[in-house]
Structures are given as structure tokens and as C-alpha cells.
Design a protein around this motif. Structure first.
Motif, PDB file in Angstrom:
ATOM      1  N   LYS A 154       0.812  -1.214   0.000  1.00 17.48           N
ATOM      2  CA  LYS A 154       0.000   0.000   0.000  1.00 17.48           C
ATOM      3  C   LYS A 154       0.845   1.264   0.000  1.00 17.48           C
ATOM      4  O   LYS A 154       0.641   2.169  -0.822  1.00 17.48           O
ATOM      5  CB  LYS A 154      -0.929  -0.007   1.224  1.00 17.48           C
ATOM      6  CG  LYS A 154      -1.771   1.240   1.386  1.00 17.48           C
ATOM      7  CD  LYS A 154      -2.766   1.053   2.536  1.00 17.48           C
ATOM      8  CE  LYS A 154      -2.055   0.751   3.846  1.00 17.48           C
ATOM      9  NZ  LYS A 154      -2.995   0.623   4.986  1.00 17.48           N
ATOM     10  N   VAL A 155       1.805   1.345   0.876  1.00 15.37           N
ATOM     11  CA  VAL A 155       2.621   2.561   0.985  1.00 15.37           C
ATOM     12  C   VAL A 155       3.522   2.761  -0.235  1.00 15.37           C
ATOM     13  O   VAL A 155       3.541   3.861  -0.817  1.00 15.37           O
ATOM     14  CB  VAL A 155       3.450   2.547   2.282  1.00 15.37           C
ATOM     15  CG1 VAL A 155       4.423   3.729   2.311  1.00 15.37           C
ATOM     16  CG2 VAL A 155       2.533   2.608   3.498  1.00 15.37           C
ATOM     17  N   PRO A 156       4.286   1.750  -0.698  1.00 14.00           N
ATOM     18  CA  PRO A 156       5.107   1.966  -1.902  1.00 14.00           C
ATOM     19  C   PRO A 156       4.288   2.354  -3.132  1.00 14.00           C
ATOM     20  O   PRO A 156       4.721   3.193  -3.927  1.00 14.00           O
ATOM     21  CB  PRO A 156       5.801   0.611  -2.113  1.00 14.00           C
ATOM     22  CG  PRO A 156       5.812  -0.011  -0.764  1.00 14.00           C
ATOM     23  CD  PRO A 156       4.554   0.424  -0.106  1.00 14.00           C
ATOM     24  N   LEU A 157       3.103   1.774  -3.289  1.00 15.79           N
ATOM     25  CA  LEU A 157       2.280   2.115  -4.447  1.00 15.79           C
ATOM     26  C   LEU A 157       1.732   3.535  -4.330  1.00 15.79           C
ATOM     27  O   LEU A 157       1.645   4.263  -5.335  1.00 15.79           O
ATOM     28  CB  LEU A 157       1.135   1.114  -4.597  1.00 15.79           C
ATOM     29  CG  LEU A 157       1.544  -0.296  -5.042  1.00 15.79           C
ATOM     30  CD1 LEU A 157       0.330  -1.210  -5.112  1.00 15.79           C
ATOM     31  CD2 LEU A 157       2.253  -0.256  -6.393  1.00 15.79           C
ATOM     32  N   LEU A 158       1.388   3.945  -3.128  1.00 16.62           N
ATOM     33  CA  LEU A 158       0.943   5.331  -2.930  1.00 16.62           C
ATOM     34  C   LEU A 158       2.083   6.309  -3.200  1.00 16.62           C
ATOM     35  O   LEU A 158       1.867   7.388  -3.763  1.00 16.62           O
ATOM     36  CB  LEU A 158       0.405   5.516  -1.511  1.00 16.62           C
ATOM     37  CG  LEU A 158      -1.013   4.991  -1.257  1.00 16.62           C
ATOM     38  CD1 LEU A 158      -1.363   5.108   0.222  1.00 16.62           C
ATOM     39  CD2 LEU A 158      -2.034   5.755  -2.091  1.00 16.62           C
ATOM     40  N   LEU A 159       3.293   5.928  -2.813  1.00 19.17           N
ATOM     41  CA  LEU A 159       4.455   6.760  -3.120  1.00 19.17           C
ATOM     42  C   LEU A 159       4.641   6.892  -4.630  1.00 19.17           C
ATOM     43  O   LEU A 159       4.986   7.970  -5.139  1.00 19.17           O
ATOM     44  CB  LEU A 159       5.715   6.164  -2.488  1.00 19.17           C
ATOM     45  CG  LEU A 159       5.872   6.350  -0.972  1.00 19.17           C
ATOM     46  CD1 LEU A 159       7.027   5.510  -0.452  1.00 19.17           C
ATOM     47  CD2 LEU A 159       6.107   7.823  -0.634  1.00 19.17           C
ATOM     48  N   ALA A 160       4.408   5.804  -5.354  1.00 22.76           N
ATOM     49  CA  ALA A 160       4.500   5.850  -6.813  1.00 22.76           C
ATOM     50  C   ALA A 160       3.460   6.797  -7.399  1.00 22.76           C
ATOM     51  O   ALA A 160       3.748   7.579  -8.309  1.00 22.76           O
ATOM     52  CB  ALA A 160       4.323   4.446  -7.385  1.00 22.76           C
ATOM     53  N   VAL A 161       2.249   6.738  -6.863  1.00 26.97           N
ATOM     54  CA  VAL A 161       1.175   7.620  -7.342  1.00 26.97           C
ATOM     55  C   VAL A 161       1.511   9.075  -7.072  1.00 26.97           C
ATOM     56  O   VAL A 161       1.346   9.947  -7.944  1.00 26.97           O
ATOM     57  CB  VAL A 161      -0.166   7.232  -6.672  1.00 26.97           C
ATOM     58  CG1 VAL A 161      -1.243   8.263  -7.004  1.00 26.97           C
ATOM     59  CG2 VAL A 161      -0.613   5.856  -7.137  1.00 26.97           C
ATOM     60  N   VAL A 162       1.999   9.359  -5.872  1.00 24.63           N
ATOM     61  CA  VAL A 162       2.347  10.733  -5.520  1.00 24.63           C
ATOM     62  C   VAL A 162       3.496  11.243  -6.390  1.00 24.63           C
ATOM     63  O   VAL A 162       3.475  12.389  -6.858  1.00 24.63           O
ATOM     64  CB  VAL A 162       2.719  10.827  -4.024  1.00 24.63           C
ATOM     65  CG1 VAL A 162       3.327  12.186  -3.693  1.00 24.63           C
ATOM     66  CG2 VAL A 162       1.488  10.590  -3.170  1.00 24.63           C
ATOM     67  N   ALA A 163       4.498  10.400  -6.624  1.00 25.37           N
ATOM     68  CA  ALA A 163       5.628  10.815  -7.462  1.00 25.37           C
ATOM     69  C   ALA A 163       5.176  11.125  -8.882  1.00 25.37           C
ATOM     70  O   ALA A 163       5.599  12.124  -9.481  1.00 25.37           O
ATOM     71  CB  ALA A 163       6.687   9.716  -7.479  1.00 25.37           C
ATOM     72  N   ALA A 164       4.303  10.282  -9.424  1.00 24.54           N
ATOM     73  CA  ALA A 164       3.799  10.510 -10.784  1.00 24.54           C
ATOM     74  C   ALA A 164       2.942  11.767 -10.847  1.00 24.54           C
ATOM     75  O   ALA A 164       3.071  12.576 -11.779  1.00 24.54           O
ATOM     76  CB  ALA A 164       2.995   9.294 -11.246  1.00 24.54           C
ATOM     77  N   PHE A 165       2.080  11.954  -9.852  1.00 27.54           N
ATOM     78  CA  PHE A 165       1.213  13.132  -9.834  1.00 27.54           C
ATOM     79  C   PHE A 165       2.034  14.405  -9.692  1.00 27.54           C
ATOM     80  O   PHE A 165       1.758  15.412 -10.365  1.00 27.54           O
ATOM     81  CB  PHE A 165       0.203  13.012  -8.695  1.00 27.54           C
ATOM     82  CG  PHE A 165      -0.767  14.155  -8.624  1.00 27.54           C
ATOM     83  CD1 PHE A 165      -1.723  14.328  -9.609  1.00 27.54           C
ATOM     84  CD2 PHE A 165      -0.721  15.058  -7.573  1.00 27.54           C
ATOM     85  CE1 PHE A 165      -2.622  15.385  -9.553  1.00 27.54           C
ATOM     86  CE2 PHE A 165      -1.606  16.115  -7.509  1.00 27.54           C
ATOM     87  CZ  PHE A 165      -2.568  16.275  -8.492  1.00 27.54           C
ATOM     88  N   SER A 166       3.041  14.371  -8.841  1.00 22.82           N
ATOM     89  CA  SER A 166       3.891  15.551  -8.650  1.00 22.82           C
ATOM     90  C   SER A 166       4.625  15.909  -9.932  1.00 22.82           C
ATOM     91  O   SER A 166       4.775  17.085 -10.274  1.00 22.82           O
ATOM     92  CB  SER A 166       4.902  15.295  -7.530  1.00 22.82           C
ATOM     93  OG  SER A 166       4.247  15.048  -6.309  1.00 22.82           O
ATOM     94  N   ARG A 167       5.068  14.886 -10.671  1.00 19.65           N
ATOM     95  CA  ARG A 167       5.809  15.139 -11.910  1.00 19.65           C
ATOM     96  C   ARG A 167       4.936  15.826 -12.952  1.00 19.65           C
ATOM     97  O   ARG A 167       5.364  16.776 -13.597  1.00 19.65           O
ATOM     98  CB  ARG A 167       6.368  13.829 -12.462  1.00 19.65           C
ATOM     99  CG  ARG A 167       7.128  13.977 -13.786  1.00 19.65           C
ATOM    100  CD  ARG A 167       8.047  12.810 -14.019  1.00 19.65           C
ATOM    101  NE  ARG A 167       8.531  12.716 -15.392  1.00 19.65           N
ATOM    102  CZ  ARG A 167       9.499  13.461 -15.910  1.00 19.65           C
ATOM    103  NH1 ARG A 167      10.087  14.363 -15.148  1.00 19.65           N
ATOM    104  NH2 ARG A 167       9.886  13.299 -17.159  1.00 19.65           N
ATOM    105  N   ILE A 168       3.690  15.368 -13.106  1.00 23.06           N
ATOM    106  CA  ILE A 168       2.849  15.971 -14.147  1.00 23.06           C
ATOM    107  C   ILE A 168       2.256  17.304 -13.689  1.00 23.06           C
ATOM    108  O   ILE A 168       2.034  18.199 -14.510  1.00 23.06           O
ATOM    109  CB  ILE A 168       1.742  15.008 -14.602  1.00 23.06           C
ATOM    110  CG1 ILE A 168       0.832  14.582 -13.434  1.00 23.06           C
ATOM    111  CG2 ILE A 168       2.344  13.795 -15.282  1.00 23.06           C
ATOM    112  CD1 ILE A 168      -0.318  13.682 -13.854  1.00 23.06           C
TER     113      ILE A 168
END
Length: 235
Positions: A154-168
């Protein structure tokens, strides 16, 4: 000079809290486009990350390296590619998406997907495969087994989502080229900051920068809380 910056900060806060229509229109466009791009790419990207982590197939190494390469491509280059696709003479010219939010969403999808795929693949690679194997052995359908693994991560996948959202959300090059920075239509937070700074209108630029800063703080606090809950407690 300090008084000048204090006055600018106060003016920026006034623009935000007075619900200035120009500022909030920019914020609305930015979040609408980025949320749409993230929502469209989220499940397919995580599914591909899972496939790359748990499957062995011909060309897997090529796909993995291609995705890692796409992560490092500057957003302005992706913007150029999307521009050429959407221009009147391009293969997608009939869509008439150039200088529209739809075109911006397409560009941000191409930026977002490699980040989500690579980070989710890394997360799935690190998980104990027994969670997947046990679920399948007990007769769980593949989608339930995938859900079990995702809950473990749960936490690593949420980190992935946040990183992708921050980039765009913070990219400038693609949005500027594909969207055209049209007021009230395609002007988002990064392009507006660039424009207002070049014009010398620092108050609006600071106001929009504060939005990104507050968002970053909220997301980091939320993820830190989740990470703390996920870590085993020592007795």
C-alpha cells in the motif's frame, strides 16, 4: 527589500483567500488535467508494473529498459512529440486536440505512465512472492491475488502515485507546447508561474507557488503517517 517581499506575500495570500477568479481558474485547470491524466493511466500502469515484476516473457528486458529511458526524457521533448502528433498534418490531427485540455491530458499521460510503471514494478519486485503464490494455491481468482499483493504494498504504491502526480502537476514544457498557455482554458499552475514571473507579476506567481508548496506538505505528511502505521512496532 524585505518589506517589498512581505507585501508581495500578503498580496499573494489575499489573491488566494479572496478566491480571485483568475488564480482559481488556473488552479482548477491544473488539477483537472493532472487528475484526469493520473486516473486514466493509474490502473494500466500498475498492471503493467505487476506483469513486468511477476512474469517472464520474451522482450521483458527491452520493455523494462524502454520504460526507464522514457522516465528520463525531458517533458519538453514529450511535448514536441505530442505537438507533432496533434498538429493538423499529424496522424492525430483530426482529433483537434492541439491547444486543448485533452491534448494536455494526453501529454501528461505519456509523462506519468513511465513513472508509475517503473515504481510499481520496483515495489512488486520487492514483495514476498509467497503472498501471490499462496493466494493462487488457495484458489483465489487472479484479480483477488493481485489485490492481496497490492494491499501488502500500500505505501510503496501510494508513493508511486504521488511521485507521478507531482511530476505531471509541476511540468512546464509539455503543457506549454501542447496547451498553448491559453487563459481560462489551458493555463495551468507551472505555465502561469513562468508567464507571470516573466511579466514581473510576482504576487500571482507566489500565490500559485504556495498552492504547490501546501500540496507537497499535505501529501508528505499523509504518506509519512501511512508509512508509520505500516511499520511494525517494536515491543
Amino acid at each position: 527589500m524585505n518589506e517589498g517581499w512581505l507585501a508581495l506575500t500578503q498580496q499573494a495570500l489575499r489573491l488566494l483567500f479572496s478566491l480571485d477568479p483568475d488564480v482559481w481558474a488556473i488552479i482548477s485547470v491544473s488539477f483537472a488535467v493532472s487528475f484526469a491524466a493520473l486516473a486514466i493511466t493509474l490502473l494500466p500502469s500498475i498492471a503493467l508494473g505487476f506483469l513486468l515484476a511477476f512474469s517472464r516473457f520474451p522482450g521483458r528486458w527491452v520493455v523494462t529498459n524502454l520504460i526507464q529511458t522514457l522516465q528520463s526524457i525531458p517533458t519538453v521533448v514529450i511535448g514536441l512529440l505530442v505537438y507533432l502528433l496533434l498538429t493538423r498534418m499529424g496522424p492525430l490531427g483530426d482529433l483537434k486536440w492541439l491547444f486543448t485540455q485533452s491534448g494536455m491530458i494526453l501529454g501528461q499521460m505519456l509523462i506519468c505512465a513511465p513513472v508509475l510503471i517503473a515504481l510499481s514494478q520496483a515495489a512488486f519486485t520487492s514483495v514476498d512472492r509467497r503472498a501471490w503464490e499462496t493466494s493462487r494455491t488457495l484458489g483465489a481468482p487472479w484479480y483477488r491475488a493481485v489485490w492481496t499483493v497490492c494491499r501488502e504494498l500500500k505505501v510503496p504504491l501510494l508513493l508511486a502515485v504521488v511521485a507521478a502526480f507531482s511530476r505531471i502537476l509541476t511540468e512546464v514544457g509539455c503543457s506549454m507546447m501542447v496547451g498553448g498557455n491559453i487563459a481560462g482554458v489551458t493555463r495551468n499552475i507551472p505555465t502561469a508561474i513562468a508567464l507571470e514571473t516573466s511579466k514581473g507579476d510576482f504576487a500571482q506567481a507566489i500565490a500559485l507557488g504556495l498552492v504547490l508548496l501546501v500540496l507537497a506538505l499535505v501529501l508528505n505528511f499523509a504518506l509519512g503517517t501511512l508509512r508509520g502505521k505500516a511499520e511494525p512496532r517494536s515491543h
